[in-house]
Design a protein around this motif. Structure first.
Motif: not given
Length: 274
Positions: A48-55
């Motif tokens: 999202h907008e250059g931020l990788t987010i992982e759970m």
């Protein structure tokens, strides 16, 4: 050696050997499950907008038991974790609820409530993002991502985030150093040397404990703080019989580790009508 004696000896060896064999097999299985690394289950990955987010969900199954650790990664760095620590390299970040005291709120750089109205607030987990590790922009992008994800299907936005049979949700995202915050604990001396103390939790819930003769802590009173008046309203707990009228230590004698009196900051009332 007579044949009958040989037979008796053989039977005795078998009787001893079989339980030992089963015991050895049991301990081998236990040891295998203990050293086996936890299973890594990716719950979601997004950018999202250059931020990788992982759970990620780590699952370790033992005989008759299982442990879980949930980990949130931002740009491949662990940002938050809760439940059991299964990956020793990734420690749990404080899973504190959102603070309610004014002096605590002043320490928070930013926070956003991201849980949709259709989901009960008590089901939500509060996540603390460390400013020393992530930028304010990272925090805002994470909040934006969660809010956007909730818009389509709030109950299944983050499928797989289950602890037992209950799905947990993101509630408050807090941009602050979690190590600055802790529960307030006020203790009082007693002539019988039992421990008596009042705990004011970050979310304003208050519990008055008394240690019984066996050393177990019993809940005597519990209640909540009114953050407008700083008044604590308590009701009798399940074990109120352990603290009779006249036996209760007056609240002005409860002090924290720095010697500050509980009653210097809060007024207290008790409802014992139940």
């Amino acid at each position: 050696m007579p044949t009958a004696l040989k037979i008796i000896l053989a039977i005795g060896i078998i009787i001893i050997a079989i339980p030992l064999l089963y015991a050895g097999l049991f301990f081998v299985i236990v040891f295998y499950h203990e050293i086996k690394p936890p299973e890594r289950i990716q719950l979601f990955w997004a950018e999202h907008e250059g931020l990788t987010i992982e759970m990620v969900k780590l699952l370790k199954i033992r005989l008759g038991d299982s442990d879980v650790q949930y980990i949130l990664f931002l740009n491949d760095q662990p940002a938050w974790s809760n439940n059991r620590v299964l990956d020793k390299k990734i420690k749990n970040v404080a899973n504190w609820p959102r603070p309610v005291l004014r002096e605590d709120l002043q320490k928070i750089i930013a926070m956003r409530y991201v849980l949709p109205d259709s989901i009960e607030s008590w089901k939500g987990s509060d996540i603390w993002i460390d400013p020393a590790q992530f930028s304010r922009e990272d925090f805002e992008r994470l909040c934006d991502f969660i809010e956007t994800r909730y818009q389509d299907d709030p109950h299944n936005a983050f499928e797989g985030q289950k602890s037992g049979d209950m799905t947990f949700y993101f509630r408050w995202i807090i941009y602050a150093d979690a190590t600055q915050f802790s529960e307030r604990v006020y203790t009082a001396p007693r002539p019988d040397n039992r421990k008596e103390f009042v705990v004011l939790r970050l979310n304003g819930h208050v519990v008055h404990y008394l240690e019984n003769e066996d050393g177990y802590e019993k809940i005597i009173y519990s209640g909540d703080l009114d953050t407008n008046t700083y008044h604590i309203s308590l009701v009798e707990g399940y074990f109120g019989e352990y603290l009779k009228v006249g036996e209760r230590t007056p609240y002005q004698y409860f002090v924290d580790k720095n010697g500050n009196r509980l009653t210097d900051y809060f007024s207290i009332s008790i409802d014992s009508s139940r």
